[in-house]
Scaffold this active site. Structure first.
Site, PDB file in Angstrom:
ATOM      1  N   ASN A 156       3.281  10.022 131.937  1.00  0.00           N
ATOM      2  CA  ASN A 156       2.633   9.889 130.615  1.00  0.00           C
ATOM      3  C   ASN A 156       2.636  11.179 129.791  1.00  0.00           C
ATOM      4  O   ASN A 156       2.670  11.121 128.553  1.00  0.00           O
ATOM      5  CB  ASN A 156       1.218   9.324 130.763  1.00  0.00           C
ATOM      6  CG  ASN A 156       0.332  10.163 131.622  1.00  0.00           C
ATOM      7  OD1 ASN A 156       0.802  10.924 132.468  1.00  0.00           O
ATOM      8  ND2 ASN A 156      -0.960  10.043 131.425  1.00  0.00           N
ATOM      9  N   GLU A 254      -5.367  14.352 140.581  1.00  0.00           N
ATOM     10  CA  GLU A 254      -5.839  13.976 139.245  1.00  0.00           C
ATOM     11  C   GLU A 254      -5.464  12.516 139.061  1.00  0.00           C
ATOM     12  O   GLU A 254      -4.289  12.195 138.881  1.00  0.00           O
ATOM     13  CB  GLU A 254      -5.144  14.823 138.173  1.00  0.00           C
ATOM     14  CG  GLU A 254      -5.502  16.287 138.209  1.00  0.00           C
ATOM     15  CD  GLU A 254      -6.865  16.592 137.615  1.00  0.00           C
ATOM     16  OE1 GLU A 254      -7.579  15.658 137.183  1.00  0.00           O
ATOM     17  OE2 GLU A 254      -7.215  17.780 137.585  1.00  0.00           O
ATOM     18  N   CYS A 288      -4.760   9.248 131.127  1.00  0.00           N
ATOM     19  CA  CYS A 288      -5.753   9.119 132.188  1.00  0.00           C
ATOM     20  C   CYS A 288      -7.157   9.224 131.595  1.00  0.00           C
ATOM     21  O   CYS A 288      -8.082   8.621 132.075  1.00  0.00           O
ATOM     22  CB  CYS A 288      -5.542  10.216 133.205  1.00  0.00           C
ATOM     23  SG  CYS A 288      -5.438  11.830 132.462  1.00  0.00           S
ATOM     24  N   GLU A 466      -7.683  21.072 137.720  1.00  0.00           N
ATOM     25  CA  GLU A 466      -6.559  21.837 137.171  1.00  0.00           C
ATOM     26  C   GLU A 466      -7.136  22.643 136.012  1.00  0.00           C
ATOM     27  O   GLU A 466      -8.253  22.418 135.580  1.00  0.00           O
ATOM     28  CB  GLU A 466      -5.481  20.890 136.627  1.00  0.00           C
ATOM     29  CG  GLU A 466      -5.054  19.805 137.596  1.00  0.00           C
ATOM     30  CD  GLU A 466      -3.798  20.130 138.384  1.00  0.00           C
ATOM     31  OE1 GLU A 466      -3.355  21.294 138.356  1.00  0.00           O
ATOM     32  OE2 GLU A 466      -3.271  19.211 139.018  1.00  0.00           O
TER      33      GLU A 466
HETATM   34  P1  NAP Z   1       2.055   6.779 140.113  1.00  0.00           P
HETATM   35  O1  NAP Z   1       2.750   5.512 140.371  1.00  0.00           O
HETATM   36  O2  NAP Z   1       0.922   7.148 140.980  1.00  0.00           O
HETATM   37  O3  NAP Z   1       3.189   7.895 140.165  1.00  0.00           O
HETATM   38  C1  NAP Z   1       2.922   9.246 139.972  1.00  0.00           C
HETATM   39  C2  NAP Z   1       3.964  10.067 140.703  1.00  0.00           C
HETATM   40  O4  NAP Z   1       3.829   9.852 142.103  1.00  0.00           O
HETATM   41  C3  NAP Z   1       5.411   9.693 140.364  1.00  0.00           C
HETATM   42  O5  NAP Z   1       6.188  10.856 140.369  1.00  0.00           O
HETATM   43  C4  NAP Z   1       5.780   8.782 141.511  1.00  0.00           C
HETATM   44  O6  NAP Z   1       7.161   8.695 141.733  1.00  0.00           O
HETATM   45  C5  NAP Z   1       5.083   9.471 142.656  1.00  0.00           C
HETATM   46  N1  NAP Z   1       4.848   8.628 143.828  1.00  0.00           N
HETATM   47  C6  NAP Z   1       4.775   7.272 143.895  1.00  0.00           C
HETATM   48  N2  NAP Z   1       4.547   6.895 145.179  1.00  0.00           N
HETATM   49  C7  NAP Z   1       4.495   8.020 145.935  1.00  0.00           C
HETATM   50  C8  NAP Z   1       4.278   8.277 147.318  1.00  0.00           C
HETATM   51  N3  NAP Z   1       4.078   7.305 148.201  1.00  0.00           N
HETATM   52  N4  NAP Z   1       4.276   9.560 147.735  1.00  0.00           N
HETATM   53  C9  NAP Z   1       4.463  10.581 146.874  1.00  0.00           C
HETATM   54  N5  NAP Z   1       4.675  10.398 145.545  1.00  0.00           N
HETATM   55  C10 NAP Z   1       4.672   9.129 145.074  1.00  0.00           C
HETATM   56  O7  NAP Z   1       1.481   6.914 138.658  1.00  0.00           O
HETATM   57  P2  NAP Z   1       2.236   6.646 137.288  1.00  0.00           P
HETATM   58  O8  NAP Z   1       2.527   5.189 137.276  1.00  0.00           O
HETATM   59  O9  NAP Z   1       3.360   7.557 137.102  1.00  0.00           O
HETATM   60  O10 NAP Z   1       1.122   7.137 136.221  1.00  0.00           O
HETATM   61  C11 NAP Z   1       0.053   6.350 135.809  1.00  0.00           C
HETATM   62  C12 NAP Z   1      -1.228   6.694 136.552  1.00  0.00           C
HETATM   63  O11 NAP Z   1      -1.466   8.101 136.577  1.00  0.00           O
HETATM   64  C13 NAP Z   1      -2.465   6.126 135.929  1.00  0.00           C
HETATM   65  O12 NAP Z   1      -3.279   5.543 136.903  1.00  0.00           O
HETATM   66  C14 NAP Z   1      -3.178   7.332 135.311  1.00  0.00           C
HETATM   67  O13 NAP Z   1      -4.528   7.227 135.145  1.00  0.00           O
HETATM   68  C15 NAP Z   1      -2.824   8.401 136.220  1.00  0.00           C
HETATM   69  N6  NAP Z   1      -2.866   9.718 135.534  1.00  0.00           N
HETATM   70  C16 NAP Z   1      -3.897  10.588 135.781  1.00  0.00           C
HETATM   71  C17 NAP Z   1      -3.968  11.816 135.121  1.00  0.00           C
HETATM   72  C18 NAP Z   1      -5.067  12.823 135.364  1.00  0.00           C
HETATM   73  O14 NAP Z   1      -4.925  13.979 134.998  1.00  0.00           O
HETATM   74  N7  NAP Z   1      -6.177  12.463 135.970  1.00  0.00           N
HETATM   75  C19 NAP Z   1      -2.976  12.135 134.227  1.00  0.00           C
HETATM   76  C20 NAP Z   1      -1.952  11.239 134.005  1.00  0.00           C
HETATM   77  C21 NAP Z   1      -1.906  10.038 134.683  1.00  0.00           C
HETATM   78  P3  NAP Z   1       8.000   7.489 141.075  1.00  0.00           P
HETATM   79  O15 NAP Z   1       8.005   7.736 139.626  1.00  0.00           O
HETATM   80  O16 NAP Z   1       9.330   7.635 141.694  1.00  0.00           O
HETATM   81  O17 NAP Z   1       7.291   6.231 141.442  1.00  0.00           O
END
Ligand code: NAP
Ligand code: MG
Length: 492
Positions: A156, A254, A288, A466
């Site tokens: 994002n 996060e 997020c 962070e």
């Molecule tokens: P995600 O599916 O959790 O993926 C995040 C990252 O983790 C991607 O690089 C993903 O790779 C990787 N990943 C997936 N499965 C993994 C595993 N088993 N082991 C290690 N890495 C793995 O999240 P997203 O769909 O990209 O982002 C949306 C989510 O992020 C939302 O829930 C949002 O709230 C949260 N978010 C939180 C913050 C914060 O600062 N709190 C900021 C931004 C987003 P792939 O792309 O290859 O699947």
């Protein structure tokens, strides 16, 4: 820019661009059209191990961890300067890959530059203590870098959230391996290409793209990995915490949010309406810390919902690269499908769609992943769309009568990342800010953060933080050294 998109986006490992052991590439798309945008190396476990090996070799063999922090500071300042001189190029790349508007991408790049400058300024201030102890002894502590740190980023804010983890780890003297999200790896790879020019030794900043399950888990499970910082979904975050626990390494998580925006009847309603629209429709709601639940006093409920709905309906949707666009597409067709399902579920659980509630199907935008800014009023507190994070431009509205009720509603969530409140009364502002279960609270402006202010979630929204002045020390380990200074008495 179009020229550079022809060149494949390969991994950057040990200062060299490589397509990886198997030489595979896949296309990433432009979410405004769903057309192929660029070719990216698809990494596998052997590439992840190669990156860890290169990082460990650079950590052990280069000046990075061993010279004084001032030298790292100068390299990081140079890196920030190079990025600043190329902000337009990076912003366009981010927009084409992720979808956000150019204005938003420029803002992100500015934050990235400031983050690197901020942590660079801390690189030569990683100090230990001397501790008084009994007897003729000298006791002191040293802060050492951890070694190789792993960083896993979401889609994002692709470069911003990658650099938010990587930059302080670098400032502390670590060698880093970054895995960007599979949907949006372009800016992270382009960023790693700048390391050489900045004077950062080869192998100190590595990027390996590929799936989270394979590349991400291999990085964390590698015996050389000394810490992991992760931004993304709760389920993946908890999986990473498990893997980190098995290896006894720290994890910074996060995760998601379902952040409340509480509006008291004395608030400046016009300003609040603009802030609320910005906080849920900015980045097409893929934040997020999106202010996704509007908890509004009944006296101003109708007037405020009407104002936000007007702003929503007037938002100009379009490709992020068009200067007139105010809101871009969602990151992928699959993600749009999830957002649409949430809105449908809200309808069936008692919610009224005040505005939006559908994919945009006009001739010019129909091929892209555009979803209209949406407001849903009156859905039950137990509704799925009220409890779970939608991660799209969807605002759920709940009226309240008393402050206690507002706080109960605001805190009635598994998340605790962010909360906003709007009031002109200073006592209400301070007392309500204390009672909100959120790691970040904003009053009369939302959302807003700075590299120098801590950013982290309570409850299910994460672990650790962070940003802020302590973040560089988080990527160090503390060692206590005690010296016995007593001189043995000469034997009689
Ligand atoms: P995600 O599916 O959790 O993926 C995040 C990252 O983790 C991607 O690089 C993903 O790779 C990787 N990943 C997936 N499965 C993994 C595993 N088993 N082991 C290690 N890495 C793995 O999240 P997203 O769909 O990209 O982002 C949306 C989510 O992020 C939302 O829930 C949002 O709230 C949260 N978010 C939180 C913050 C914060 O600062 N709190 C900021 C931004 C987003 P792939 O792309 O290859 O699947
Ligand atoms: Mg995912």
């Amino acid at each position: 820019m179009s020229g550079s998109l022809e060149r494949p986006f390969d991994h950057v490992i040990g200062g060299t661009e490589t397509p990886g052991a198997r030489g595979e590439h896949a296309s990433v798309k432009n979410p405004a059209t769903n057309a192929d945008l660029a070719r990216v190396a698809v990494g596998h476990a052997d590439d992840a191990r190669h990156a860890m090996e290169a990082a460990q070799a650079a950590f052990d063999g280069s000046w990075w961890a061993n010279d004084d922090g001032g030298r790292r500071m100068r390299a990081l300042v140079k890196l920030a300067g190079i990025l600043e001189s190329r902000v337009e190029e990076f912003a366009l790349l981010e927009t084409l890959n992720m979808g956000k508007t150019l204005k938003e991408s420029r803002g992100d790049m500015g934050f990235v530059v400031r983050t690197i400058e901020y942590v660079a300024g801390l690189a030569d201030k990683i100090e230990g203590e001397t501790i008084p102890v009994p007897g003729a002894r000298l006791d002191y502590t040293i802060r050492e870098p951890l070694g190789v740190t792993v960083h896993i980023a979401p889609w994002n804010y692709p470069l911003l959230l990658a650099v938010r983890g990587v930059a302080p780890a670098l400032a502390a003297g670590n060698a880093v391996v970054l895995k960007p999200a599979s949907l949006t790896p372009l800016t992270a790879i382009a960023f790693a290409r700048l390391a050489k020019e900045s004077g950062i030794p080869d192998g100190i900043l590595n990027v390996v793209s590929g799936s989270g399950g394979e590349v991400g888990e291999t990085l964390i499970n590698d015996s050389r990995c000394r810490s992991v910082s992760f931004t993304g979904s709760g389920d993946v975050g908890r999986r990473i915490a498990e893997l980190a626990a098995r290896r006894t390494i720290p994890a910074t998580l996060e995760l998601g949010g379902k952040s409340p925006v509480v509006v008291f009847p004395d608030a400046d309603i016009d300003r609040a309406a603009r802030g609320i629209a910005f906080g849920i429709f900015g980045n097409a709601g893929q934040m997020c810390w999106a202010g996704s639940r509007l908890i509004v006093h009944r006296a101003v409920h109708a007037a405020l919902v009407e104002k936000v709905a007007k702003l929503a309906a007037a938002t100009r949707l379009g490709a992020g690269s068009e200067p007139t666009s105010e809101m871009g597409p969602l990151v992928s067709a699959e993600h749009l499908g999830k957002v649409a399902e949430y809105v449908d579920s809200a309808r069936s659980e008692g919610g009224t769609v005040v505005t939006g509630g559908a994919k945009v199907t006009t001739e010019s935008l129909g091929n892209g992943n555009f979803y209209a800014p949406t407001i849903v009023d009156g859905a039950a507190p137990e509704a799925k769309a009220v409890r779970e994070e939608i991660f799209g431009p969807v605002l759920m509205v709940h009226p309240f009568d008393t402050t206690d009720e507002a706080i109960r509603l605001a805190n009635a969530t598994e998340f605790g990342l962010f909360a906003a409140l709007w009031t002109k009364d200073i006592a209400t502002a301070h007392t309500v800010a204390r009672r909100l279960e959120a790691g970040i609270v904003s009053v009369n402006e939302a959302p807003v953060t700075f590299p120098q202010t801590p950013f982290g979630g309570f409850k299910g929204s994460g672990l650790g933080f962070e940003q802020g002045s302590e973040v560089v020390r988080q990527y160090t380990r503390r060692k206590n050294v005690v010296l016995n200074l007593s001189v043995p008495k000469p034997k009689a």
